[in-house]
Write a protein that holds these residues in place. Structure first.
Motif, mmCIF file in Angstrom:
data_model
loop_
_atom_site.group_PDB
_atom_site.id
_atom_site.type_symbol
_atom_site.label_atom_id
_atom_site.label_comp_id
_atom_site.label_asym_id
_atom_site.label_seq_id
_atom_site.Cartn_x
_atom_site.Cartn_y
_atom_site.Cartn_z
ATOM 1 N N TYR A 46 28.716 24.537 -4.602
ATOM 2 C CA TYR A 46 29.648 23.867 -3.684
ATOM 3 C C TYR A 46 30.829 24.788 -3.388
ATOM 4 O O TYR A 46 31.981 24.468 -3.694
ATOM 5 C CB TYR A 46 30.132 22.544 -4.296
ATOM 6 N N ALA B 225 30.386 12.334 -3.926
ATOM 7 C CA ALA B 225 30.096 12.311 -2.492
ATOM 8 C C ALA B 225 30.429 10.915 -2.020
ATOM 9 O O ALA B 225 29.712 9.961 -2.345
ATOM 10 C CB ALA B 225 28.629 12.637 -2.242
ATOM 11 N N GLY B 226 31.552 10.797 -1.329
ATOM 12 C CA GLY B 226 31.988 9.471 -0.900
ATOM 13 C C GLY B 226 32.208 8.584 -2.100
ATOM 14 O O GLY B 226 32.931 8.957 -3.027
ATOM 15 N N SER B 227 31.538 7.441 -2.119
ATOM 16 C CA SER B 227 31.775 6.457 -3.173
ATOM 17 C C SER B 227 30.880 6.668 -4.391
ATOM 18 O O SER B 227 30.944 5.894 -5.334
ATOM 19 C CB SER B 227 31.547 5.062 -2.604
ATOM 20 N N PRO C 90 23.272 9.939 -2.151
ATOM 21 C CA PRO C 90 23.929 10.769 -1.144
ATOM 22 C C PRO C 90 23.282 12.162 -1.118
ATOM 23 O O PRO C 90 22.650 12.571 -2.087
ATOM 24 C CB PRO C 90 25.368 10.855 -1.637
ATOM 25 N N SER C 91 23.477 12.866 -0.030
ATOM 26 C CA SER C 91 22.909 14.213 0.045
ATOM 27 C C SER C 91 23.971 15.247 -0.299
ATOM 28 O O SER C 91 25.176 14.970 -0.240
ATOM 29 C CB SER C 91 22.366 14.473 1.447
ATOM 30 N N THR C 92 23.513 16.443 -0.656
ATOM 31 C CA THR C 92 24.409 17.513 -1.102
ATOM 32 C C THR C 92 25.487 17.825 -0.078
ATOM 33 O O THR C 92 26.631 18.125 -0.442
ATOM 34 C CB THR C 92 23.566 18.772 -1.380
ATOM 35 N N SER C 93 25.129 17.693 1.199
ATOM 36 C CA SER C 93 26.108 18.031 2.229
ATOM 37 C C SER C 93 27.282 17.056 2.250
ATOM 38 O O SER C 93 28.323 17.341 2.831
ATOM 39 C CB SER C 93 25.442 18.057 3.601
ATOM 40 N N GLN C 94 27.106 15.903 1.621
ATOM 41 C CA GLN C 94 28.193 14.917 1.618
ATOM 42 C C GLN C 94 29.176 15.129 0.476
ATOM 43 O O GLN C 94 30.161 14.389 0.360
ATOM 44 C CB GLN C 94 27.606 13.504 1.528
ATOM 45 N N ALA C 95 28.916 16.099 -0.380
ATOM 46 C CA ALA C 95 29.816 16.356 -1.517
ATOM 47 C C ALA C 95 31.240 16.543 -1.013
ATOM 48 O O ALA C 95 31.484 17.312 -0.077
ATOM 49 C CB ALA C 95 29.368 17.602 -2.274
ATOM 50 N N ASP C 96 32.201 15.819 -1.601
ATOM 51 C CA ASP C 96 33.577 15.959 -1.129
ATOM 52 C C ASP C 96 34.614 16.106 -2.242
ATOM 53 O O ASP C 96 35.793 16.338 -1.947
ATOM 54 C CB ASP C 96 33.946 14.803 -0.189
ATOM 55 N N LEU D 46 27.408 12.426 -7.087
ATOM 56 C CA LEU D 46 26.293 13.181 -6.514
ATOM 57 C C LEU D 46 25.584 14.009 -7.575
ATOM 58 O O LEU D 46 24.357 14.117 -7.585
ATOM 59 C CB LEU D 46 26.818 14.109 -5.414
#
Lengths: 456, 456
Positions: free
Chosen positions: B58, B41-43, B4-10, B46
């Motif tokens: 973040y 990040a999602g599943s 995943p990419s850093t922007s997807q961190a959640d 990251l």
């Protein structure tokens, strides 16, 4: 025992299920009862009767409804070293002699003091009360401190005064230990929660002279005598090589084996020795998790049981377990007996439950009357809340108690009628203080080992 | 694996201690880290980095502070029969054949249906999620129902389609079972949580013809093959007497023993067989509590480990355990290996932890990437709250995890980044419904046995 009168009734407990373990009941009290009430009067059980009748007989008492809870006797943990709780996890997965010589003995030499024993024992008692243990046995230095802490925190205790031939933090020699034990016996006379015993450490640390003195002294006192016996094959072989006899034979020659004697561990026993223990009325204290962890061997539990030897359970110290959870010990005992005896019917759940309660009660002084819920017995009880998925479906309560994870289900605990745990919360003990003390001892222990390492 | 990419961190997790079990870390990820953050990040995981850096990297994410908590990979329970949870405690302490012939098989014959499997599996998953299990393996009838329930409740599963030569609730014959397995493979292609495997029941219930068909079919599919193997001495002797060879030798002749093969139980193994398993890359699934309870024998865990055989752990079904608590299984494995191998240093706590995580992860399809906390791996995690007296002092986290009572310490659980347990509470499952369903099945099971008893 003087029975309380009806007018003294002061607590009315209405559990969903009741397991009395009453040996005088037709089923030995092993069948869960529904709709029954337990009436307490001060420190004793006054009555057990249907809830409907209890409401009529005790109209002035507000019943405590134990919803989804099973009420049964508090557990009896008959062997441990409470002070050593401060060593929990300090040195695991090591061969026995490395563990003792390089970790436990140096740590004890440097750190064991009254303060160490006080803090370690408080921590151990907190853990045990929370998991439904109403009675524990202790064999460690400064037994007078252990007795004081147990009384203060309101848990029943069998205090085994440690008697060892060599100098130790409590006594310079065995005569001093015996003198102190005599004094302690005087001091503890009027303490209903505290039962004193002799704790000669092991056959290889206590010689004949000391054992003879214990036997003579005990002719007057009539105390229990608890000792590590046949813990490992090495102990037995070593005695055979150096003394020409096995430790049990020696103890019998010395006249120690009788119904007051408690043999802890016993991973080694011939068929003849099992018969001897049965004839002498010796009680065996089985510590299955400690025996496994230290690779000590397998106690022949089922053979002992079949020979009529009374068995009870102990966790041993947290340094070799690492918890003080008698539910887990019950489970390990029941599982392991099947594998060792090669019979899936060995040590059934009901029998394992009896070891932790009824048989544990026999290990105290006779006047204690614990381990069963029966009129006139001590009000030492615990309730378990069976409201989580791992308890469902509840086909068989005894199976659930022995083969499930139960220590965390303990909801309320009473000792001599005093509620020590309420809805999973310890009464009258501050957890934050306990945690800080444990952390402080951890730091001191780690520092001393690091400075030793630096010197080496 | 696509990272995943850093922007997807959640999600940003700030545990007090972190145990990654990362096999690429210098210490295998076995040293607890403080002050570290885990970024999801999602599943997927990251990143893992210091909390101070994570706050900067973040800034849009509010960290979840896991106070007094240890974060580690979710546990992998690699062998069980989830539907049988409804039989928990129904018939214990019985000799194996009495248990099977008079209790389990009649109950299965009368009651096992899609509804039974659905309800039993839901209950099992509830218990497992609550104790930190993020992945379980199942071998039972109606595997399509198990897959559906696992997906619905959001737990990872290795579903072993049951293949048996005789008629059973799922298939009239082995060809039907193989057809259904093929169909299931098609249906489950796009389910990231569900991994399909072949589950030929045991050497004595599946003949050469069926095993050959599985081998051929699996040349295309490349699935894991899980089988009960050498569970008891009787099984091995019986095969020697009737087929002239031991089951493992037969399976090897049939070409089944390879790195996809999983041998469950294995209480019997010669030194040559252990070498064979190592050479073939076979994985052994150790179920210590079940082996003890059914008096099946002792798996030679330490010898297998020393030979380089990958081992992982399973609880087996609740009918022979009686809980689905992999922490307890780890403890029993570590304790028992010492006694069986007569060495207190056998299967140390760190190794037991690896069996339940890293090695469990190897048992899934290769693309699962579970059992370690590492960048790009699945976000399957659990946190334990170490704030009770039985965790103090905390000298050594790995010791506490393996030798303490831990199932009840589980606080949060995530599977593929979804939080399934929050502060000890199951998300999205109604416990009251589960309890009622379990009670209803209990009634039906008890009634049918009582009516059988009445007829007899």
């Amino acid at each position: 025992m003087p029975e309380p009168s009806t007018s003294q009734a002061d607590q009315l407990l209405f559990p969903q299920w009741l397991l009395t373990l009453d040996t005088q009941a037709p089923d030995q009290g092993l069948e869960p009862l529904e709709g029954q009430a337990v009436v307490l009067a001060g420190s004793q059980i006054l009555d057990i009767l249907p809830q409907t009748q209890a409401r009529v007989a005790y109209p002035h008492l507000q019943p405590q409804i134990l919803d989804q809870q099973l009420l049964l006797p508090g557990l009896h943990n008959l062997h441990g070293h409470a002070g050593m709780t401060l060593f929990r996890g300090m040195a695991d997965d090591l061969p026995l002699m490395t563990w003792l010589e390089e970790h436990i003995w140096p740590a004890e030499g440097q750190h064991v003091s009254e303060a160490f024993v006080r803090d370690g024992t408080r921590l151990a008692i907190a853990e045990m009360l929370l998991n439904g243990t109403s009675c524990f046995s202790d064999m460690y230095f400064f037994p007078e401190v252990v007795a004081e802490v147990a009384e203060e925190l309101g848990i029943r205790a069998l205090i085994c005064a440690p008697i060892i031939d060599f100098p130790n933090p409590w006594s310079a020699n065995p005569d001093e230990a015996l003198d102190k034990t005599r004094q302690l016996h005087q001091q503890l006379q009027d303490k209903p929660l505290i039962h004193l015993a002799f704790g000669p450490h092991a056959p290889y640390t206590v010689g004949d002279e000391t054992l003879n003195k214990i036997r003579e002294l005990n002719q007057k006192l009539g105390l229990k005598v608890q000792m590590h016996v046949h813990e490992t094959a090495f102990e037995v072989e070593d005695a055979e090589n150096h003394q020409g006899k096995r430790p049990l034979a020696r103890l019998d020659e010395l006249g120690l084996l009788d119904s007051n004697f408690q043999a802890v561990h016993l991973t080694q026993a011939t068929a003849e020795e099992i018969q001897l223990l049965a004839q002498r009325g010796v009680q065996v204290i089985h510590c299955p998790q400690s025996n496994l962890k230290l690779a000590s061997g397998f106690c022949p539990v089922e053979a002992l049981r079949q020979a009529g030897v009374s068995l009870c359970l102990g966790t041993d110290g947290a340094a070799s377990n690492n918890d003080l959870d008698l539910w887990a010990e019950m489970q390990t005992a029941a599982l392991l007996a099947k594998a060792v005896h090669q019979d899936a019917a060995a040590l059934p759940a009901t029998a394992a439950l009896q070891l932790a309660t009824v048989e544990g009660g026999k290990a105290l002084a006779q006047e204690a009357y614990t381990g069963q819920l029966r009129r006139g017995f001590a009000a030492d009880l615990c309730s378990l809340k069976l409201d989580t998925p791992d308890c469902w479906p509840l086909h068989q309560i005894s199976s659930q108690l022995v083969y499930g994870r139960m220590g965390d289900k303990v909801h309320h605990v009473w000792v001599t009628g005093q509620q020590r745990v309420t809805a999973g919360q310890l009464q009258g003990m501050d957890l934050k203080t306990l945690q800080d003390q444990a952390a402080s001892w951890r730091q001191r222990l780690q520092d001393s080992f690091q400075s030793q390492d630096a010197k080496a």
